[in-house]
Motif scaffolding. Structure first.
Motif, PDB file in Angstrom:
ATOM      1  N   UNK A  12      -1.832  15.720  -3.317  1.00  0.00           N
ATOM      2  CA  UNK A  12      -0.585  15.812  -4.066  1.00  0.00           C
ATOM      3  C   UNK A  12       0.107  17.147  -3.794  1.00  0.00           C
ATOM      4  N   UNK A  13      -0.660  18.212  -3.795  1.00  0.00           N
ATOM      5  CA  UNK A  13      -0.102  19.547  -3.538  1.00  0.00           C
ATOM      6  C   UNK A  13       0.539  19.605  -2.148  1.00  0.00           C
ATOM      7  N   UNK A  14      -0.156  19.116  -1.152  1.00  0.00           N
ATOM      8  CA  UNK A  14       0.338  19.168   0.223  1.00  0.00           C
ATOM      9  C   UNK A  14       1.580  18.291   0.401  1.00  0.00           C
ATOM     10  N   UNK A  15       1.547  17.074  -0.130  1.00  0.00           N
ATOM     11  CA  UNK A  15       2.684  16.170   0.048  1.00  0.00           C
ATOM     12  C   UNK A  15       3.903  16.632  -0.741  1.00  0.00           C
ATOM     13  N   UNK A  22      10.316  12.908   7.121  1.00  0.00           N
ATOM     14  CA  UNK A  22       9.728  13.098   8.444  1.00  0.00           C
ATOM     15  C   UNK A  22       8.434  13.899   8.353  1.00  0.00           C
ATOM     16  N   UNK A  23       8.434  14.953   7.531  1.00  0.00           N
ATOM     17  CA  UNK A  23       7.211  15.754   7.355  1.00  0.00           C
ATOM     18  C   UNK A  23       6.119  14.925   6.684  1.00  0.00           C
ATOM     19  N   UNK A  24       6.498  14.142   5.685  1.00  0.00           N
ATOM     20  CA  UNK A  24       5.503  13.303   5.003  1.00  0.00           C
ATOM     21  C   UNK A  24       4.952  12.233   5.948  1.00  0.00           C
ATOM     22  N   UNK A  25       5.814  11.648   6.768  1.00  0.00           N
ATOM     23  CA  UNK A  25       5.366  10.634   7.729  1.00  0.00           C
ATOM     24  C   UNK A  25       4.385  11.243   8.728  1.00  0.00           C
ATOM     25  N   UNK A  26       4.673  12.464   9.171  1.00  0.00           N
ATOM     26  CA  UNK A  26       3.767  13.162  10.083  1.00  0.00           C
ATOM     27  C   UNK A  26       2.419  13.412   9.396  1.00  0.00           C
ATOM     28  N   UNK A  27       2.483  13.834   8.137  1.00  0.00           N
ATOM     29  CA  UNK A  27       1.251  14.036   7.365  1.00  0.00           C
ATOM     30  C   UNK A  27       0.457  12.736   7.231  1.00  0.00           C
ATOM     31  N   UNK A  28       1.169  11.637   6.966  1.00  0.00           N
ATOM     32  CA  UNK A  28       0.486  10.342   6.845  1.00  0.00           C
ATOM     33  C   UNK A  28      -0.278  10.000   8.123  1.00  0.00           C
ATOM     34  N   UNK A  29       0.366  10.219   9.262  1.00  0.00           N
ATOM     35  CA  UNK A  29      -0.289   9.927  10.547  1.00  0.00           C
ATOM     36  C   UNK A  29      -1.533  10.804  10.725  1.00  0.00           C
ATOM     37  N   UNK A  71     -12.123   1.975   3.630  1.00  0.00           N
ATOM     38  CA  UNK A  71     -11.156   0.994   4.132  1.00  0.00           C
ATOM     39  C   UNK A  71     -10.817   1.311   5.576  1.00  0.00           C
ATOM     40  N   UNK A  72     -10.287   0.315   6.251  1.00  0.00           N
ATOM     41  CA  UNK A  72      -9.870   0.496   7.641  1.00  0.00           C
ATOM     42  C   UNK A  72      -8.663  -0.382   7.925  1.00  0.00           C
ATOM     43  N   UNK A  73      -7.870   0.069   8.884  1.00  0.00           N
ATOM     44  CA  UNK A  73      -6.737  -0.704   9.382  1.00  0.00           C
ATOM     45  C   UNK A  73      -6.472  -0.260  10.812  1.00  0.00           C
ATOM     46  N   UNK A  74      -5.887  -1.149  11.573  1.00  0.00           N
ATOM     47  CA  UNK A  74      -5.517  -0.818  12.951  1.00  0.00           C
ATOM     48  C   UNK A  74      -4.207  -0.019  12.981  1.00  0.00           C
ATOM     49  N   UNK A  75      -3.390  -0.153  11.940  1.00  0.00           N
ATOM     50  CA  UNK A  75      -2.068   0.463  11.906  1.00  0.00           C
ATOM     51  C   UNK A  75      -2.152   1.915  11.435  1.00  0.00           C
ATOM     52  N   UNK A  76      -1.577   2.824  12.221  1.00  0.00           N
ATOM     53  CA  UNK A  76      -1.689   4.268  11.925  1.00  0.00           C
ATOM     54  C   UNK A  76      -1.105   4.642  10.569  1.00  0.00           C
ATOM     55  N   UNK A  77       0.082   4.166  10.277  1.00  0.00           N
ATOM     56  CA  UNK A  77       0.724   4.520   9.010  1.00  0.00           C
ATOM     57  C   UNK A  77      -0.075   3.957   7.831  1.00  0.00           C
ATOM     58  N   UNK A  78      -0.573   2.756   7.979  1.00  0.00           N
ATOM     59  CA  UNK A  78      -1.378   2.138   6.912  1.00  0.00           C
ATOM     60  C   UNK A  78      -2.661   2.937   6.697  1.00  0.00           C
ATOM     61  N   UNK A  79      -3.273   3.419   7.767  1.00  0.00           N
ATOM     62  CA  UNK A  79      -4.483   4.261   7.605  1.00  0.00           C
ATOM     63  C   UNK A  79      -4.174   5.494   6.771  1.00  0.00           C
ATOM     64  N   UNK A 112       7.099   6.817  -2.468  1.00  0.00           N
ATOM     65  CA  UNK A 112       7.430   5.493  -3.022  1.00  0.00           C
ATOM     66  C   UNK A 112       8.738   4.933  -2.461  1.00  0.00           C
ATOM     67  N   UNK A 113       9.760   5.758  -2.347  1.00  0.00           N
ATOM     68  CA  UNK A 113      11.057   5.248  -1.890  1.00  0.00           C
ATOM     69  C   UNK A 113      11.043   4.843  -0.419  1.00  0.00           C
ATOM     70  N   UNK A 114      10.131   5.419   0.360  1.00  0.00           N
ATOM     71  CA  UNK A 114      10.076   5.094   1.784  1.00  0.00           C
ATOM     72  C   UNK A 114       9.158   3.910   2.084  1.00  0.00           C
ATOM     73  N   UNK A 115       8.425   3.439   1.083  1.00  0.00           N
ATOM     74  CA  UNK A 115       7.539   2.303   1.328  1.00  0.00           C
ATOM     75  C   UNK A 115       8.358   1.017   1.329  1.00  0.00           C
TER      76      UNK A 115
END
Length: 139
Positions: A12-15, A22-29, A71-79, A112-115
């Protein structure tokens, strides 16, 4: 309200410090790479979460009164999203997990708004599957 698990508070602190989507998406990856992989034996139809566009597998383990999920997923953003979800739920007791507001968690993270509706539905399907696993365990 109980305090956040330490991993969730750290996330939470980092996000919240990330200034843009764009920064959050990079963090998600990046955070998606931290997701501990499931073995091929765990990537079964029985462990697959239905209701997700991407394939997602989920396993649960109860340690005392607390739950640990992987959990696992093949999709990078989902991971990345799964990593954040697991940080929020791992270590919770059954009753706390049953009350968790997933939308509030991703809103606090600024995501939430970007999902997309399909991603949001998929994450809710993962949480619902967690609750089913807890319920069928008898605790």
């Amino acid at each position: 309200m109980k305090p956040l698990p330490a991993d969730a508070a750290h996330a939470l602190d980092i996000f919240q410090q990330a200034g843009s989507w764009e920064q959050r998406a990079r963090l998600l990856m990046q955070w998606g790479e931290k997701l501990e992989p499931l073995s091929d034996a765990q990537r079964t139809e029985e462990n697959r979460v239905h209701g997700c566009e991407s394939q997602v597998w989920l396993v649960a383990e109860q340690i005392g009164q607390h739950w640990q999920f992987r959990a696992a997923s093949e999709a990078r953003l989902i991971r990345g999203l799964l990593t954040l979800l697991l940080m929020r739920v791992n270590g919770l007791e059954s009753a706390t997990l049953a009350q968790l507001d997933l939308n509030d968690w991703f809103n606090q993270l600024g995501l939430a708004r970007q999902l997309s509706p399909s991603r949001s539905n998929g994450l809710n399907a993962v949480l619902q599957r967690m609750r089913e696993l807890v319920k069928t365990s008898g605790y």
